[in-house]
Write a protein that holds these residues in place. Structure first.
Motif, short mmCIF file in Angstrom:
data_model
loop_
_atom_site.label_atom_id
_atom_site.label_comp_id
_atom_site.label_asym_id
_atom_site.label_seq_id
_atom_site.Cartn_x
_atom_site.Cartn_y
_atom_site.Cartn_z
N ASP A 106 0.82 -1.21 0.00
CA ASP A 106 0.00 0.00 0.00
C ASP A 106 0.86 1.26 0.00
N ASN A 107 0.52 2.18 -0.84
CA ASN A 107 1.16 3.50 -0.80
C ASN A 107 2.68 3.50 -1.02
N VAL A 108 3.20 2.50 -1.72
CA VAL A 108 4.63 2.52 -2.03
C VAL A 108 4.86 3.53 -3.14
N LYS A 109 5.67 4.54 -2.86
CA LYS A 109 5.87 5.62 -3.83
C LYS A 109 7.18 5.48 -4.59
N GLY A 110 8.08 4.67 -4.08
CA GLY A 110 9.37 4.52 -4.75
C GLY A 110 10.15 3.34 -4.21
N ILE A 111 11.11 2.86 -5.04
CA ILE A 111 11.92 1.71 -4.64
C ILE A 111 13.39 2.10 -4.76
N ILE A 112 14.15 1.75 -3.75
CA ILE A 112 15.60 1.99 -3.84
C ILE A 112 16.31 0.64 -3.80
N LEU A 113 17.12 0.42 -4.82
CA LEU A 113 17.93 -0.80 -4.83
C LEU A 113 19.27 -0.39 -4.27
N ASN A 114 19.55 -0.82 -3.08
CA ASN A 114 20.80 -0.40 -2.47
C ASN A 114 21.86 -1.45 -2.69
N GLY A 115 22.90 -1.04 -3.42
CA GLY A 115 23.97 -1.99 -3.69
C GLY A 115 24.07 -2.27 -5.18
N GLY A 116 23.33 -1.52 -5.98
CA GLY A 116 23.38 -1.73 -7.43
C GLY A 116 22.44 -2.84 -7.83
N LYS A 117 22.12 -2.93 -9.11
CA LYS A 117 21.13 -3.94 -9.46
C LYS A 117 21.73 -5.31 -9.71
N ASN A 118 23.03 -5.39 -9.87
CA ASN A 118 23.64 -6.71 -10.02
C ASN A 118 24.74 -6.91 -8.99
N ARG A 119 24.33 -6.91 -7.78
CA ARG A 119 25.32 -7.00 -6.72
C ARG A 119 25.82 -8.44 -6.58
N ILE A 120 27.11 -8.56 -6.34
CA ILE A 120 27.66 -9.90 -6.11
C ILE A 120 27.91 -10.07 -4.62
N VAL A 121 27.27 -11.05 -4.03
CA VAL A 121 27.52 -11.34 -2.62
C VAL A 121 28.08 -12.75 -2.52
N ASP A 122 29.27 -12.88 -1.99
CA ASP A 122 29.94 -14.18 -1.88
C ASP A 122 29.92 -14.96 -3.19
N GLY A 123 30.19 -14.26 -4.26
CA GLY A 123 30.33 -14.94 -5.55
C GLY A 123 29.03 -15.13 -6.31
N ALA A 124 27.86 -14.96 -5.66
CA ALA A 124 26.59 -15.14 -6.37
C ALA A 124 25.97 -13.77 -6.62
N SER A 125 25.32 -13.61 -7.78
CA SER A 125 24.76 -12.30 -8.02
C SER A 125 23.34 -12.25 -7.44
N VAL A 126 22.98 -11.08 -6.90
CA VAL A 126 21.68 -10.90 -6.28
C VAL A 126 20.80 -10.13 -7.24
N GLU A 127 19.73 -10.77 -7.70
CA GLU A 127 18.87 -10.12 -8.71
C GLU A 127 17.51 -9.85 -8.10
N ILE A 128 16.88 -8.79 -8.57
CA ILE A 128 15.52 -8.55 -8.10
C ILE A 128 14.53 -9.19 -9.07
N HIS A 129 13.28 -9.30 -8.65
CA HIS A 129 12.23 -9.89 -9.45
C HIS A 129 12.02 -9.04 -10.71
N PRO A 130 12.03 -9.64 -11.92
CA PRO A 130 11.92 -8.83 -13.14
C PRO A 130 10.63 -7.99 -13.21
N ASP A 131 9.49 -8.50 -12.61
CA ASP A 131 8.24 -7.70 -12.70
C ASP A 131 8.38 -6.32 -12.08
N LEU A 132 9.32 -6.18 -11.17
CA LEU A 132 9.42 -4.90 -10.47
C LEU A 132 9.71 -3.75 -11.43
N TYR A 133 10.43 -4.11 -12.53
CA TYR A 133 10.79 -3.04 -13.48
C TYR A 133 9.56 -2.50 -14.20
N ASP A 134 8.47 -3.29 -14.27
CA ASP A 134 7.27 -2.82 -14.99
C ASP A 134 6.12 -2.48 -14.07
N CYS A 135 6.35 -2.38 -12.77
CA CYS A 135 5.18 -2.19 -11.90
C CYS A 135 4.77 -0.72 -11.76
#
Ligand code: XMP
Length: 430
Positions: free
Chosen positions: A46-75
């Motif tokens: 409810d009432n989400v006005k903005g999203i901040i991806l902290n750490g870049g959109k392709n962050r590598i943590v311990d060798g694995a990349s952390v990706e966000i859900h693709p639908d978020l780009y079109d919401c």
């Protein structure tokens, strides 16, 4: 009214909470959520006005990349990636976004309203609590600490008589602490308060127990037992109020730290005592909890008190607890607090207390040999209690406190000041 919100997606950065704080300080509500949240889950917030991806959109943590859900780009919700150089999380390359950039995003891009304040928060929570609880009853363990006191005041405002508070005095409270819980909640706020003096029960269980972890375990489990007994005497309770706050939630999500001491808070009730939880402070940082308490009219002293461990003076009366040393640590603590207040140090020093070890030393009084206990004074400053430095207390103040302890507290002939930072020492002695 529902407050506008900026969501920070947790990509493994250590700075998420700092950004959340910064946005809340701008007057806009902000929450941290897992990086793999779906667009649907996000809409439900409810009432989400903005999203901040902290750490870049392709962050590598311990060798694995952390990706966000693709639908978020079109919401359709504006998104900002706070880009850092791709780094392993232990390389500490995190850097905060510029405040100007953050403001621009929050206010211009997202058009968020700065409507986050305690008045609105309380109004919202009162509504939510009423909706959740209906005509049912809520049980609350009221220790008198900041979090449980603020929850009690908030629940009281929302549901009045449907709240039943239980204050268990384990006999390890500071001087006048239980009395002040009764005074504020029963006499001033007219809360439904059950007072249980379980001093004898706790002290009997703790007799001859010297091991710090065992002491903590006994105090913790006995506390739950007493609380459970009270709960069973009551009819029609369906909810349990809890003073969970935001750092508790964030920490339990990412906790990897090794246990140093078993901390004690209420929880772990038996399975047949199933309650739904009411946790109205679970989105607040500690200073916001205090601001909420002030807004609800709680006394300043209660809202701004220093941290006090669940096992109370039990971990400051070192080794096997004896009544004479427990009295000594309580009286010395009261003197220390009084003198710190007089000197204005209560507003400056993060935590200060006294400790009484379980051995005696030789002294002399009125030309006769004494063999008595010592009081150790500890005063520390810290940001997160993970590390701490000692307060350089003025010599004259220490001398005044020492004189008072040596004349007013029985069975004590020596006062020491603890100079140890954390690490290697911990803040408490046990
Ligand atoms: P240590 O001794 O681990 O303490 O450096 C860090 C902070 O935590 C407090 N503390 C407790 N708080 N339940 C609590 O709620 C506990 O069992 C407990 N033990 C320690 C301690 O006073 C200090 O502020």
């Amino acid at each position: 009214m529902k407050q506008d919100m900026i969501v920070i997606l947790d990509m493994g950065s250590t700075e998420n909470t700092v950004i959340a704080r910064e946005i809340r300080d701008m007057g806009v509500y902000s929450e941290i959520h897992p990086h793999d949240i779906t667009a649907e889950e996000l809409k439900k917030l409810d009432n989400v006005k903005g999203i901040i991806l902290n750490g870049g959109k392709n962050r590598i943590v311990d060798g694995a990349s952390v990706e966000i859900h693709p639908d978020l780009y079109d919401c359709g919700i504006p998104m900002m990636a706070v880009d850092h150089p791709t780094a392993k999380c232990d390389q500490k390359l995190d850097k905060l976004p510029d405040e100007k950039v953050l403001r621009q995003f929050v206010f211009n891009t997202c058009q968020a309203d700065p409507n986050w304040n305690m008045k609105n928060f309380i109004e919202d929570q009162v509504e939510l609590i009423k909706r959740q609880v209906g005509e049912k009853k809520v049980l609350l363990a009221l220790s008198g600490g900041v979090d449980s006191s603020v929850v009690a005041a908030l629940l009281l405002k929302a549901i009045g008589d449907q709240l039943v508070c239980v204050h268990v005095n384990h006999g390890l409270m500071r001087k006048n602490e239980s009395e002040s819980v009764i005074e504020v909640f029963r006499n001033q706020l007219h809360a439904n308060l059950i007072y249980v003096d379980a001093t004898e029960r706790f002290l009997t269980k703790l007799e001859n127990v010297a091991d710090p972890e065992q002491k903590r375990k006994i105090i913790g489990s006995e506390f739950i037992r007493v609380f459970e007994e009270e709960a069973r005497k009551l009819d029609g309770i369906e909810f349990l109020g809890q003073g969970t706050i935001y750092p508790d939630i964030i920490e339990s999500g990412t906790k990897t730290a090794k246990m140093v001491k078993s901390h004690h808070n209420v929880g772990g009730l038996p399975e047949d005592l199933q309650f739904d939880l009411v946790e109205p402070l679970k989105q607040l940082f500690k200073d916001e909890v205090r601001a909420c308490g002030v807004e609800l009219g709680l006394p300043h002293k209660m809202v701004y008190r220093q941290p006090f461990p669940g096992p109370g003076l039990g971990v400051r009366c070192l080794g096997a607890i004896t009544r004479d040393r427990l009295t000594a640590v309580r009286e010395a603590d009261a003197i220390l607090r009084e003198e710190f207040e007089k000197a204005g140090l209560d507003k400056k020093v993060w935590q200060y207390f006294t400790v009484v070890p379980d051995f005696k030393s030789v002294g002399v009084r009125n030309n006769a040999r004494t063999f008595e206990y010592m009081v150790i004074i500890r005063a520390i400053n810290t940001i997160d209690a993970m590390s701490a430095t000692i307060e350089k207390v003025d010599w004259d103040i220490l001398q005044k406190i020492t004189e008072r302890i040596l004349t007013e507290v029985e069975n004590v002939n020596r006062v020491c000041y603890d100079m140890s930072p954390k690490p290697p020492a911990t803040i408490e002695f046990e």
